[in-house]
Design a protein around this motif. Sequence first.
Motif, PDB file in Angstrom:
ATOM      1  N   LEU A 114       0.825  -1.214   0.000  1.00  0.00           N
ATOM      2  CA  LEU A 114       0.000   0.000   0.000  1.00  0.00           C
ATOM      3  C   LEU A 114       0.854   1.257   0.000  1.00  0.00           C
ATOM      4  O   LEU A 114       0.572   2.229  -0.735  1.00  0.00           O
ATOM      5  CB  LEU A 114      -0.917  -0.008   1.227  1.00  0.00           C
ATOM      6  N   LEU A 115       1.927   1.279   0.788  1.00  0.00           N
ATOM      7  CA  LEU A 115       2.812   2.440   0.805  1.00  0.00           C
ATOM      8  C   LEU A 115       3.543   2.613  -0.518  1.00  0.00           C
ATOM      9  O   LEU A 115       3.732   3.751  -0.985  1.00  0.00           O
ATOM     10  CB  LEU A 115       3.819   2.306   1.951  1.00  0.00           C
ATOM     11  N   LEU A 116       3.948   1.505  -1.115  1.00  0.00           N
ATOM     12  CA  LEU A 116       4.611   1.585  -2.414  1.00  0.00           C
ATOM     13  C   LEU A 116       3.663   2.142  -3.473  1.00  0.00           C
ATOM     14  O   LEU A 116       4.066   2.969  -4.308  1.00  0.00           O
ATOM     15  CB  LEU A 116       5.120   0.202  -2.822  1.00  0.00           C
ATOM     16  N   TRP A 117       2.419   1.700  -3.446  1.00  0.00           N
ATOM     17  CA  TRP A 117       1.430   2.216  -4.402  1.00  0.00           C
ATOM     18  C   TRP A 117       1.114   3.685  -4.137  1.00  0.00           C
ATOM     19  O   TRP A 117       1.016   4.475  -5.077  1.00  0.00           O
ATOM     20  CB  TRP A 117       0.158   1.377  -4.294  1.00  0.00           C
ATOM     21  N   TYR A 118       0.999   4.070  -2.868  1.00  0.00           N
ATOM     22  CA  TYR A 118       0.598   5.436  -2.526  1.00  0.00           C
ATOM     23  C   TYR A 118       1.727   6.444  -2.775  1.00  0.00           C
ATOM     24  O   TYR A 118       1.477   7.555  -3.257  1.00  0.00           O
ATOM     25  CB  TYR A 118       0.160   5.489  -1.066  1.00  0.00           C
ATOM     26  N   ARG A 119       2.967   6.038  -2.499  1.00  0.00           N
ATOM     27  CA  ARG A 119       4.073   6.989  -2.600  1.00  0.00           C
ATOM     28  C   ARG A 119       4.739   6.999  -3.969  1.00  0.00           C
ATOM     29  O   ARG A 119       5.193   8.059  -4.422  1.00  0.00           O
ATOM     30  CB  ARG A 119       5.130   6.650  -1.540  1.00  0.00           C
ATOM     31  N   LYS A 120       4.801   5.843  -4.628  1.00  0.00           N
ATOM     32  CA  LYS A 120       5.558   5.750  -5.880  1.00  0.00           C
ATOM     33  C   LYS A 120       4.683   5.677  -7.119  1.00  0.00           C
ATOM     34  O   LYS A 120       4.969   6.332  -8.127  1.00  0.00           O
ATOM     35  CB  LYS A 120       6.483   4.521  -5.838  1.00  0.00           C
ATOM     36  N   VAL A 121       3.627   4.877  -7.059  1.00  0.00           N
ATOM     37  CA  VAL A 121       2.859   4.583  -8.265  1.00  0.00           C
ATOM     38  C   VAL A 121       1.746   5.606  -8.492  1.00  0.00           C
ATOM     39  O   VAL A 121       1.593   6.128  -9.605  1.00  0.00           O
ATOM     40  CB  VAL A 121       2.286   3.155  -8.191  1.00  0.00           C
ATOM     41  N   LEU A 122       0.972   5.889  -7.470  1.00  0.00           N
ATOM     42  CA  LEU A 122      -0.170   6.788  -7.622  1.00  0.00           C
ATOM     43  C   LEU A 122       0.226   8.183  -8.100  1.00  0.00           C
ATOM     44  O   LEU A 122      -0.386   8.703  -9.048  1.00  0.00           O
ATOM     45  CB  LEU A 122      -0.943   6.864  -6.304  1.00  0.00           C
ATOM     46  N   PRO A 123       1.236   8.851  -7.520  1.00  0.00           N
ATOM     47  CA  PRO A 123       1.565  10.198  -8.006  1.00  0.00           C
ATOM     48  C   PRO A 123       2.138  10.220  -9.417  1.00  0.00           C
ATOM     49  O   PRO A 123       2.028  11.243 -10.112  1.00  0.00           O
ATOM     50  CB  PRO A 123       2.600  10.698  -6.991  1.00  0.00           C
ATOM     51  N   VAL A 124       2.751   9.123  -9.847  1.00  0.00           N
ATOM     52  CA  VAL A 124       3.400   9.108 -11.160  1.00  0.00           C
ATOM     53  C   VAL A 124       2.486   8.548 -12.233  1.00  0.00           C
ATOM     54  O   VAL A 124       2.376   9.109 -13.340  1.00  0.00           O
ATOM     55  CB  VAL A 124       4.715   8.292 -11.085  1.00  0.00           C
ATOM     56  N   LEU A 125       1.816   7.459 -11.935  1.00  0.00           N
ATOM     57  CA  LEU A 125       1.068   6.742 -12.964  1.00  0.00           C
ATOM     58  C   LEU A 125      -0.314   7.330 -13.215  1.00  0.00           C
ATOM     59  O   LEU A 125      -0.795   7.321 -14.362  1.00  0.00           O
ATOM     60  CB  LEU A 125       0.945   5.268 -12.573  1.00  0.00           C
ATOM     61  N   PHE A 126      -0.968   7.842 -12.182  1.00  0.00           N
ATOM     62  CA  PHE A 126      -2.328   8.360 -12.370  1.00  0.00           C
ATOM     63  C   PHE A 126      -2.386   9.528 -13.365  1.00  0.00           C
ATOM     64  O   PHE A 126      -3.282   9.554 -14.218  1.00  0.00           O
ATOM     65  CB  PHE A 126      -2.912   8.781 -11.021  1.00  0.00           C
ATOM     66  N   PRO A 127      -1.475  10.510 -13.318  1.00  0.00           N
ATOM     67  CA  PRO A 127      -1.534  11.573 -14.349  1.00  0.00           C
ATOM     68  C   PRO A 127      -1.349  11.044 -15.765  1.00  0.00           C
ATOM     69  O   PRO A 127      -1.992  11.546 -16.703  1.00  0.00           O
ATOM     70  CB  PRO A 127      -0.399  12.522 -13.948  1.00  0.00           C
ATOM     71  N   PHE A 128      -0.486  10.040 -15.934  1.00  0.00           N
ATOM     72  CA  PHE A 128      -0.296   9.476 -17.270  1.00  0.00           C
ATOM     73  C   PHE A 128      -1.556   8.746 -17.745  1.00  0.00           C
ATOM     74  O   PHE A 128      -1.926   8.842 -18.919  1.00  0.00           O
ATOM     75  CB  PHE A 128       0.899   8.522 -17.274  1.00  0.00           C
ATOM     76  N   LEU A 129      -2.200   7.990 -16.860  1.00  0.00           N
ATOM     77  CA  LEU A 129      -3.454   7.335 -17.231  1.00  0.00           C
ATOM     78  C   LEU A 129      -4.519   8.347 -17.609  1.00  0.00           C
ATOM     79  O   LEU A 129      -5.288   8.145 -18.561  1.00  0.00           O
ATOM     80  CB  LEU A 129      -3.934   6.451 -16.074  1.00  0.00           C
ATOM     81  N   LEU A 130      -4.566   9.436 -16.871  1.00  0.00           N
ATOM     82  CA  LEU A 130      -5.567  10.468 -17.146  1.00  0.00           C
ATOM     83  C   LEU A 130      -5.308  11.170 -18.476  1.00  0.00           C
ATOM     84  O   LEU A 130      -6.221  11.335 -19.293  1.00  0.00           O
ATOM     85  CB  LEU A 130      -5.575  11.477 -15.999  1.00  0.00           C
ATOM     86  N   ILE A 131      -4.063  11.558 -18.722  1.00  0.00           N
ATOM     87  CA  ILE A 131      -3.767  12.325 -19.927  1.00  0.00           C
ATOM     88  C   ILE A 131      -3.843  11.460 -21.182  1.00  0.00           C
ATOM     89  O   ILE A 131      -4.281  11.912 -22.248  1.00  0.00           O
ATOM     90  CB  ILE A 131      -2.384  13.009 -19.799  1.00  0.00           C
ATOM     91  N   THR A 132      -3.447  10.195 -21.090  1.00  0.00           N
ATOM     92  CA  THR A 132      -3.560   9.317 -22.259  1.00  0.00           C
ATOM     93  C   THR A 132      -5.018   9.048 -22.609  1.00  0.00           C
ATOM     94  O   THR A 132      -5.394   9.040 -23.793  1.00  0.00           O
ATOM     95  CB  THR A 132      -2.840   7.995 -21.998  1.00  0.00           C
ATOM     96  N   GLY A 133      -5.857   8.840 -21.589  1.00  0.00           N
ATOM     97  CA  GLY A 133      -7.284   8.667 -21.862  1.00  0.00           C
ATOM     98  C   GLY A 133      -7.905   9.909 -22.461  1.00  0.00           C
ATOM     99  O   GLY A 133      -8.772   9.829 -23.350  1.00  0.00           O
TER     100      GLY A 133
END
Length: 393
Positions: A114-133
């Motif tokens: 959960l910490l790995l997802w919250y600190r590393k993945v969510l801030p980086v990957l969510f904007p890319f998922l949003l902008i590509t969509g």
Amino acid sequence: DLRMSRGLGDVYKRQSVCLLPRKKSAIKKGAEAICVPVFFSRFLHFSFILFTLNLFYAYVPRYICLRFFINYCKRIRQVYTMKTKKLSVFFLIGLFLLMLFSPETVATGAANGLLLWYRKVLPVLFPFLLITGLIIRTESISLINHTLSPILKPFLGISENASFSVVCGFLCGFPVGAKSCSDLTDKGEISSAEGEYLLSFCNNVSPAFLTGYVAVQSLKQPEMAQICLLFPILAALCCSFLFRRWYLPRNPFAVVEEQADPRQFLPFSEALDESILSACDSITKIGGYMIVFSVLISFMAELSFQNFFWKLLLLPGVELTGGIRMLCQLDLTSELRFLLIMAHCSFGGVCALFQTKCMIRSQNWSFPRYIAEKLITAMVTSLFAFCYMKLFG
């Protein structure tokens, strides 16, 4: 007469297998008849069976034999499915009992994931998922495809509409490339075969992960950032020429591109709403998979196996970020550590495989083939790393 009949009976009792009848003179004299050997009798029996099967195959319609074979295969499949279901039930029950008696390990693994997802993945990957969509649902994708297609179309053998998916796969990381391939296929921009071909080499680890986490944080060698970035990308591009023979025997993508329907783009507000919902759904699934595999790694790390395959390949290959951290903690040479990290970065880990499977669930693509393609790419990457360490290491 009576004596001759008794003699005949005794002769037939003593002999084994006779093919020819006895002569009367031999019967009267009580001589033994010449008997056919046993192996010759078996040969005749086998020949008769083959002759019967040939007659059956010649005069019985062939679809009956094919039907028998199909039913036999279905029966084997049913037995295999039943055994698989039983094994899955026992596995789930055993996993539940293991979690019940080891709550600390479960809590530690879940917290790490959960910490790995919250600190590393969510801030980086969510904007890319949003902008590509958002790009896929608006007219921006037409401009990007029109700009990049003169370079990517002849080099990779793809259609013009697939150029954006190539950029996403090499720049945004797992599993954005897979999601872009699936979204373009769902919208009718590319064919299903082209989407599967793009998935074979466009779903890669992000450059920020290779340069930042791998080179700087893990290897402690910032000067290796360009090398860490080059080898996975170069291996994926080289493997695309190999995979093209599977998906492009006669270049069918050009026909699909000519027959494509006119694009229907959404207004910006509606496209933004759909992109946010899709990105939230995707990032939540990714977080769930990361938590599950973090718990699995916690249980696997407690097993004190000293096998090479277990410590260097299987255990680090479950989840990429934790696997690289494990490899850096082992007492390995710098050459072997660099080679293994490059191979694991190209493969992505089992967690990334399940994330990709989640993104392409709506497509009828072969997932075992995708796993084989990632393994081939990992081997090519490790070969590049080995040659580099031998020449310049």
